[in-house]
Motif scaffolding. Sequence first.
Motif: not given
Length: 124
Positions: A32, A52-53, A102
Amino acid sequence: QVQLVESGGGLVQAGGSLRLSCTAAGRTFSINIMAWFRQAPGQEREFVANINFIGTRTTYVDSVKGRFTITRDNARNTLALQMKSLKPEDTAVYYCAAGSSQMLSSGASAYDYWGQGTQVTVSS
């Protein structure tokens, strides 16, 4: 497992630019967040930037804001760090890191996988 391999380091004069790349292989579906850290001789490993992803959120350490840009290409499983206006104090081994969390974090413990590092040397 995930394998991370960095490339793009080298020697550059102050004020110059470099682009670091990191390619991920293996269980990349588990990744992630991704980040760059660096470690100068005799110093602790330092957070540089993360993403972030989906690439919509990034954070940077204050010393590189406005000079470094982190990006990722999930289709190619790559992470990049575009560095400009380099300073001698940017000299360090730069490490790519990836984690299954995440939540963006600047802490090294949030990242499960690490590359071997690539040397960046900025001469004055």
